[in-house]
Design a protein around this motif. Structure first.
Motif, PDB file in Angstrom:
ATOM      1  N   SER A 248       0.825  -1.209   0.000  1.00 44.08           N
ATOM      2  CA  SER A 248       0.000   0.000   0.000  1.00 44.08           C
ATOM      3  C   SER A 248       0.855   1.254   0.000  1.00 44.08           C
ATOM      4  O   SER A 248       0.561   2.232  -0.710  1.00 44.08           O
ATOM      5  N   GLU A 251       2.198   1.948  -3.413  1.00 36.84           N
ATOM      6  CA  GLU A 251       1.122   2.433  -4.282  1.00 36.84           C
ATOM      7  C   GLU A 251       0.804   3.893  -3.986  1.00 36.84           C
ATOM      8  O   GLU A 251       0.614   4.692  -4.915  1.00 36.84           O
ATOM      9  N   PHE A 252       0.755   4.257  -2.711  1.00 38.83           N
ATOM     10  CA  PHE A 252       0.431   5.638  -2.345  1.00 38.83           C
ATOM     11  C   PHE A 252       1.541   6.592  -2.796  1.00 38.83           C
ATOM     12  O   PHE A 252       1.259   7.697  -3.275  1.00 38.83           O
ATOM     13  N   ARG A 255       1.290   7.327  -6.319  1.00 37.85           N
ATOM     14  CA  ARG A 255       0.139   8.197  -6.590  1.00 37.85           C
ATOM     15  C   ARG A 255       0.492   9.668  -6.380  1.00 37.85           C
ATOM     16  O   ARG A 255      -0.042  10.544  -7.076  1.00 37.85           O
TER      17      ARG A 255
END
Length: 276
Positions: A248, A251-252, A255
């Motif tokens: 996670s 992924e963040f 982003r």
């Protein structure tokens, strides 16, 4: 073709003799930097078997993984111990690079228009004068083919302030003086014998990195935050050790990597651009 004896500031060479760069890129903080950089490279590089010059590539933290993906990688570094480590890794792993040579980012022996991509993942923060950084960028431009990719790293202007508070250095008045200089001028100097305080370097503002790359005749410039704002947080190690949280987190960070409001909080910045 330009040729001269590579030169590096003595204190920088001593720093890398006393520390092991490959070991720095292990553990939560180092792995975060390394894996995020590899992620950005995977998206920015042309497909293999492109020719990559990894300039200032130390012992091959990125050169060897890229070679394993089918790229022809030429590793260039001014520090002899890094070259020895790279050669030892090549022999032990059986992974052969295109070449492993000593060189100066400001004056390369490589032929013009010979590279599909150039990595400058260290030189820009050890070249403390703007004129020297522009020389290195222009040399990268010289050896790149038209539309070739430049990927250049910098350290954030605010890295020592954030890192010092996170790691408990701020009680030291000498360290606070280092931070004061960093914030005022970007010129990082370490007059102490504390290797954790790093060595002679230049710390960029995000917009300054983009401006230098632009001045060296590159276009399509994008700035990426490598670690984003999470690298100095108290529970990074705990999150990194948990595969679910790590996934996670990566992924963040992907982003928000181009979120300009987060750039200054990242330890490292990466500029991706194309030769015109």
């Amino acid at each position: 073709m330009n040729q001269q004896s590579p030169s590096i500031r003595k204190e920088v060479e001593v720093h890398y003799l006393e520390t092991k760069e490959s070991e720095r890129l292990s553990g939560a903080h180092g792995e975060l930097e390394r894996l995020r950089t590899l992620e950005i490279l995977a998206r920015a590089l042309p497909p293999a078997p492109a020719v990559i010059f990894d300039i200032g590539g130390t012992a091959g933290a990125y050169a060897f993984p890229l070679s394993g993906q089918g790229y022809l990688v030429h590793l260039i570094d001014p520090v002899e111990i890094h070259l020895e480590q790279a050669k030892a890794r090549s022999a032990a792993s059986g992974t052969t690079l295109g070449s492993i040579t000593k060189g100066d980012a400001r004056c390369l022996s490589a032929q013009s228009n010979s590279a599909d991509a150039v990595l400058l993942l260290g030189p820009l923060y050890h070249l403390v004068e703007r004129s020297d950084r522009l020389m290195a960028l222009r040399e990268a431009r010289r050896i790149l083919k038209t539309k070739g990719v430049l990927i250049a790293a910098a350290i954030s202007r605010f890295a020592s302030l954030i890192d010092g508070l996170a790691r408990g250095f701020f009680h030291d008045s000498d360290f606070r003086r280092i931070v004061a200089s960093d914030l005022a001028t970007g010129q990082h100097r370490n007059p102490t014998n504390q290797t954790a305080y790093f060595t002679t370097a230049y710390f960029h503002r995000p917009e300054e990195l983009a401006a230098e790359v632009r001045e060296a005749s590159f276009a399509d410039i994008q700035i990426f935050a490598v670690e984003g704002p999470v690298w100095s947080t108290a529970h990074l190690g705990e999150a990194w050790d948990d595969p679910v949280q790590r996934k996670s987190l990566m992924e963040f960070l992907a982003r928000i990597e181009r979120e300009s409001s987060a750039h200054g909080a990242s330890a490292h910045l990466v500029a991706v651009a194309h030769a015109t």
